[in-house]
Design an enzyme around this catalytic site. Structure first.
Site, short mmCIF file in Angstrom:
data_model
loop_
_atom_site.label_atom_id
_atom_site.label_comp_id
_atom_site.label_asym_id
_atom_site.label_seq_id
_atom_site.Cartn_x
_atom_site.Cartn_y
_atom_site.Cartn_z
N HIS A 106 0.83 -0.76 0.12
CA HIS A 106 0.02 -0.03 -0.08
C HIS A 106 0.99 1.11 -0.02
O HIS A 106 0.13 2.28 -0.26
CB HIS A 106 -0.87 0.08 1.41
CG HIS A 106 0.16 0.14 2.45
ND1 HIS A 106 0.46 -0.55 3.29
CD2 HIS A 106 0.03 1.50 3.12
CE1 HIS A 106 0.30 0.25 4.49
NE2 HIS A 106 0.05 1.19 4.38
N ASP A 136 0.28 -7.30 1.38
CA ASP A 136 0.73 -5.95 1.86
C ASP A 136 2.21 -5.79 1.82
O ASP A 136 3.03 -5.31 2.52
CB ASP A 136 -0.41 -5.56 2.97
CG ASP A 136 -0.27 -4.11 2.97
OD1 ASP A 136 0.10 -3.35 1.35
OD2 ASP A 136 0.13 -3.62 4.11
N GLY A 211 3.42 6.69 7.75
CA GLY A 211 4.74 6.56 7.61
C GLY A 211 5.76 5.95 7.68
O GLY A 211 7.02 5.60 7.33
N ASN A 212 4.98 4.49 8.80
CA ASN A 212 6.54 3.04 9.92
C ASN A 212 5.95 2.26 8.17
O ASN A 212 6.78 1.90 8.35
CB ASN A 212 5.52 3.34 11.52
CG ASN A 212 6.33 4.11 12.28
OD1 ASN A 212 5.75 4.54 12.93
ND2 ASN A 212 7.82 3.71 12.01
N SER A 213 4.33 2.11 7.99
CA SER A 213 4.68 0.96 7.13
C SER A 213 5.68 0.73 5.97
O SER A 213 6.13 2.06 5.51
CB SER A 213 3.31 1.37 6.22
OG SER A 213 2.07 1.94 6.63
N LEU A 263 -8.87 -21.97 0.05
CA LEU A 263 -9.90 -23.39 0.48
C LEU A 263 -11.37 -23.58 -0.09
O LEU A 263 -12.33 -24.24 -0.82
CB LEU A 263 -10.19 -23.97 1.80
CG LEU A 263 -8.88 -24.92 2.51
CD1 LEU A 263 -9.52 -24.09 4.10
CD2 LEU A 263 -8.30 -25.71 2.04
N GLY A 264 -11.35 -21.91 -0.48
CA GLY A 264 -13.13 -22.11 -1.25
C GLY A 264 -13.78 -22.17 -0.23
O GLY A 264 -14.39 -23.15 -0.46
#
Length: 374
Positions: A106, A136, A211-213, A263-264
């Site tokens: 992201h 992510d 901002g840490n992401s 797995l669905g």
């Protein structure tokens, strides 16, 4: 893996509402530029090579954290993203190998131009190698790292709850910031930018802000416990586990994408009401409400056949209760997601133990890929 669609593939964690943690995200600037703090402008640069491992942390807390910071900070970058709309944002990342950096999907998902800055350098161009919204995670490439920026290693084993950890990154564009805390929990589930939940995430009370992401959450030996992804008030931050990172990142480098086990099924945790309605001896396990037609579990696992009312709630009955996958217990949907993500492989059979009609059965499901759900 587990379906998590807004329509027919919605991932149900429980009967009650589940709080959703927001992504730590990029810090955006509507002017299309990122302000540089006075401390960043005046900070001296250095090309001194620093070891990335702390052999024996000092006993004093401040010294231990300082040692970790010195061993890791040269390998943590600030990321600057310019979007097609001309706005700018910042995030964090860290050195993975001699040419690659790891960050969050992201952080770079809308990048038209991409730059990174090490503590000892100015801004350098970078490019996206691969991204995966379902974890992510993203991998960036650069021409070279500065000499001081060594690769950070990922921990081999899941950290124990209570393990001291340090988050290093660029909250609100403040480069080289550090915060400390502990591992508050494991096997958490995080909403992702994609259509599926992220399993096996690490919870921490170390301060995590926009901002840490993409920055590393490390232990006192300087090893990466997780990739910081989300934060919320009340001292809750979440990081993508090193185990999931270890699976996803090599595939992103090699092919630009990653296939997640699938797995669905639609499911929910076994609550006291579900246990009562289905005559279960204990409220534990993961209840299958429905198998999705044409997906891996169709014809193998059994979904609910009808509903009944318990304490004013409509409760499904007749479905399987998953208690184990590949011999690993699955008392909750969070553990089920973690085991599925880390202990199974797309295209390979997996043994699933269920309670069905009061008896225990062991079944075999060939694990599919999430691409089948699209």
């Amino acid at each position: 893996m587990l379906a998590d669609r807004p329509s027919r593939r919605r991932f149900l964690h429980s009967l009650g509402a589940m709080a959703v943690l927001g992504l730590a995200g990029c810090v955006e600037s509507p002017t299309g530029d990122v302000a540089t703090s006075a401390s960043e402008q005046s900070a001296p640069t250095t090309n001194t090579t620093v070891e990335n491992q702390v052999d024996e942390p000092a006993t004093d807390d401040r010294s231990r954290y300082a040692d970790v910071y010195r061993s890791v900070s040269d390998s943590v970058v600030q990321i600057r993203v310019i979007t097609p709309f001309g706005t700018a944002g910042t995030g964090s990342g860290f050195v993975y190998d001699e040419r690659h950096l790891v960050t969050n999907e992201h952080v770079v998902s809308n990048a038209e131009e991409l730059y990174v800055r090490y503590p000892s350098t100015g801004w350098r161009e970078a490019s996206v190698v691969g991204t995966d919204s379902d974890s992510d995670l993203a991998v960036l490439s650069v021409d070279e790292h500065p000499p001081a920026a060594g690769s950070l290693s990922l921990v081999e084993d899941e950290p124990a709850v209570g393990t001291e950890v340090v988050a290093i990154g660029n909250p609100y564009g403040l480069s080289g910031s550090v915060s400390a805390g502990i591992v508050s929990g494991v096997d958490r589930t995080l909403s992702s930018p994609g259509e599926f939940s992220i399993p096996d995430t690490i919870q921490t009370d170390a301060a995590v802000n926009p901002g840490n992401s993409g920055g590393p959450l490390v232990n006192l030996e300087g090893e990466v416990v997780g990739v910081i992804s989300a934060g919320q008030g009340d001292n809750i931050g979440l990081a993508i586990s090193s185990a999931l990172t270890r699976n996803v990142v090599p595939a992103l480098i090699e092919t630009g994408s990653y296939e997640h086990p699938y797995l669905g099924i639609r499911l929910l945790d076994v609550t006291p009401a579900v246990a009562e309605a289905n005559d279960l001896s204990e409220a534990s396990g993961v209840y299958v409400t429905e198998t999705i037609e044409g997906d891996p579990s169709d014809g193998v696992l059994q979904g609910a056949t009808e509903e009944t009312v318990v304490n004013g709630q409509s409760i499904p009955v007749g479905g399987d209760v998953i208690t184990h996958i590949e011999g690993e217990p699955t008392p909750t949907s969070q553990q089920l997601g973690s085991v599925l993500a880390l202990e199974t492989q797309v295209g390979q059979p997996a043994t699933i133990r269920v309670l069905r009609d009061g008896a225990t059965e062991t079944l075999e499901v060939t694990i599919g890929s999430r691409s089948e759900a699209e």
